[in-house]
Design an enzyme around this catalytic site. Structure first.
Site, PDB file in Angstrom:
ATOM      1  N   ALA A 181     -43.621   6.195 -90.417  1.00 10.72           N
ATOM      2  CA  ALA A 181     -44.583   5.315 -89.751  1.00 10.72           C
ATOM      3  C   ALA A 181     -44.412   3.869 -90.208  1.00 10.72           C
ATOM      4  O   ALA A 181     -44.471   2.933 -89.398  1.00 10.72           O
ATOM      5  CB  ALA A 181     -46.010   5.792 -90.021  1.00 10.72           C
ATOM      6  N   ASP A 182     -44.199   3.666 -91.497  1.00 10.16           N
ATOM      7  CA  ASP A 182     -43.965   2.311 -92.016  1.00 10.16           C
ATOM      8  C   ASP A 182     -42.672   1.722 -91.449  1.00 10.16           C
ATOM      9  O   ASP A 182     -42.632   0.568 -91.009  1.00 10.16           O
ATOM     10  CB  ASP A 182     -43.873   2.340 -93.541  1.00 10.16           C
ATOM     11  CG  ASP A 182     -45.233   2.299 -94.212  1.00 10.16           C
ATOM     12  OD1 ASP A 182     -46.185   1.802 -93.610  1.00 10.16           O
ATOM     13  OD2 ASP A 182     -45.328   2.775 -95.362  1.00 10.16           O
ATOM     14  N   LEU A 183     -41.608   2.505 -91.502  1.00  9.61           N
ATOM     15  CA  LEU A 183     -40.314   1.993 -91.051  1.00  9.61           C
ATOM     16  C   LEU A 183     -40.312   1.729 -89.556  1.00  9.61           C
ATOM     17  O   LEU A 183     -39.753   0.719 -89.091  1.00  9.61           O
ATOM     18  CB  LEU A 183     -39.213   2.982 -91.425  1.00  9.61           C
ATOM     19  CG  LEU A 183     -38.984   3.143 -92.938  1.00  9.61           C
ATOM     20  CD1 LEU A 183     -38.050   4.309 -93.212  1.00  9.61           C
ATOM     21  CD2 LEU A 183     -38.428   1.859 -93.543  1.00  9.61           C
TER      22      LEU A 183
END
Length: 409
Positions: A181-183
């Site tokens: 999700a962050d990437l």
């Protein structure tokens, strides 16, 4: 200031596609730093603002450590300059505000409202710098009932439904092996920033780029969401398998696993011939892909018993020579040392002032004229503070006093 003398004689300008682009990076952890590293690899001048005592949280996210900093920090902060200042200091906040007003791009991933309280929100910066492209990454976005809730990668993966389709059939839900999700949010933000810069080229106007971890995961549902829209059936977990293609999954071998992707009926017939399972090609349960999907459990049981009689190398050679998409399931070492990965120069080395040679996973963006580069090591905390503040009019005496007070590093 003498605690961290700069190991570089001068900051090198990169002849990249984004040369001349000034980026102020107010972000930390992963989503924002990954976005700004993408821009830095392509030639942008990225100034990373950090808290002067601890810096970015990920500097301490170890072990493992390399030098004073965790390898986690090193993974997403190369090609940047570190400005370590206490934003509670009015004089230093004013300097950072000035940098924001001179920047082409500002990136932050605070909880919504925090940047505004710091005096670094979009409304204030854009009033002085109408051409600024201001990117805000958050857990849930700048609007909606959850906008002020804290955002974490694992929470976004859970809430988005992504974990419900990840893991073995009948097993527990599973998070990605990386912070997907962050990437994803970092990648979407980089795309949004470049799109907004293109718009600015035509109009002179900047804008706000609003990306959330949750939105990115919802977007990644893609064909899984489309299948739900088409049938109203809730998607489930398939492990390594594909929900609508068979066989398309990992199969056990005598010494590991091999991934096969038999994507059409022609490949299926070839697959059965070269594996010594020709009788399956005529079996009415398996003639077409819809047949194979309906009888997946029986089919995979048969294939598993057959494939476990030979090692991975045997099946990758036999299937590969026949044109069947196949690969061993590598561990990370095997993946990074793979000849194709090496040929694409996806592992590169840079010299770090504390560590010496430091390996990095390189940019996957291959531009023929202005290639992305791994050119500068991740900075030690405050490595460029004096240089940057000096360009903003601060004297040596002022810098010494601020350093003595702990307001800068």
């Amino acid at each position: 200031m003498d605690d961290h003398p700069s190991p570089r004689s001068a900051w090198r300008v990169h002849e990249g596609a984004l040369r001349g682009l000034k980026v102020l990076d107010l972000s930390r952890i992963l989503s924002g730093p990954f976005c700004t590293m993408v821009l830095a690899d392509l030639g942008a001048d990225v100034i990373k603002v950090e808290e002067p005592r601890r810096g970015d949280d990920t500097r301490m996210w170890g072990p493992p450590f390399q030098g004073q900093d965790a390898s986690y920090f090193h993974s997403v902060n190369r090609n940047k300059r570190s400005l370590a200042v206490d934003l509670k200091s009015p004089v230093l906040l004013e300097r950072v505000q000035r940098l924001a007003c001179e920047a082409d791009v500002v990136v932050e991933n605070f909880r919504p409202g925090t940047a505004e309280r710091l005096g670094l929100g979009y409304a204030r910066i854009s009033a002085s710098n109408p051409g600024v492209v201001y990117a805000s990454i958050s857990g849930y976005g700048q609007t909606g009932p959850y906008r002020r809730s804290p955002g974490y990668d694992a929470i976004a993966q859970a809430l988005s439904g992504m974990m419900s389709i990840t893991g073995e059939s009948g097993g527990d839900p599973v998070r990605f092996g990386v912070a997907g999700a962050d990437l994803a949010a970092g990648m979407f933000t980089a795309i949004g920033v470049l799109s907004a810069l293109h718009h600015r080229e035509r109009t002179g106007q900047g804008q706000l780029v609003d990306v959330s971890l949750l939105d990115g995961q919802i977007a990644w549902l893609s064909y899984v969401a489309a299948g739900y829209f088409a049938t109203d059936e809730i998607p489930r977990r398939y492990g390594s398998a594909h929900p609508t293609i068979a066989p398309y999954q990992a199969l056990p071998t005598s010494d590991g696993y091999v991934m096969v992707a038999v994507g059409n009926d022609g490949l299926w017939r070839t697959f059965t011939q070269v594996t010594g399972l020709g009788e399956l090609a005529e079996d009415p349960r398996y003639v077409t892909n819809p047949d194979r999907v309906r009888h997946r459990e029986d089919l995979i049981g048969l294939l598993g018993k057959h494939f476990v009689t030979e090692p991975t190398s045997h099946w990758t050679q036999v299937l590969g020579e026949a044109g069947i998409p196949v690969a061993p399931i590598n561990d990370v070492r095997q993946a990074l040392e793979h000849p194709q990965v090496q040929a694409r120069e996806m592992v590169q080395e840079v010299v770090h002032s504390e560590v010496g040679p430091l390996r990095q996973v390189a940019s996957p963006i291959k531009l023929s004229g202005t290639p992305a580069q791994v050119r500068e090591a991740p900075p030690v905390l405050g490595e460029h503070t004096a240089d940057i503040l000096g360009t903003l009019g601060m004297t040596e005496q002022q810098l010494r006093e601020l350093a003595d007070s702990g307001a800068i590093r």
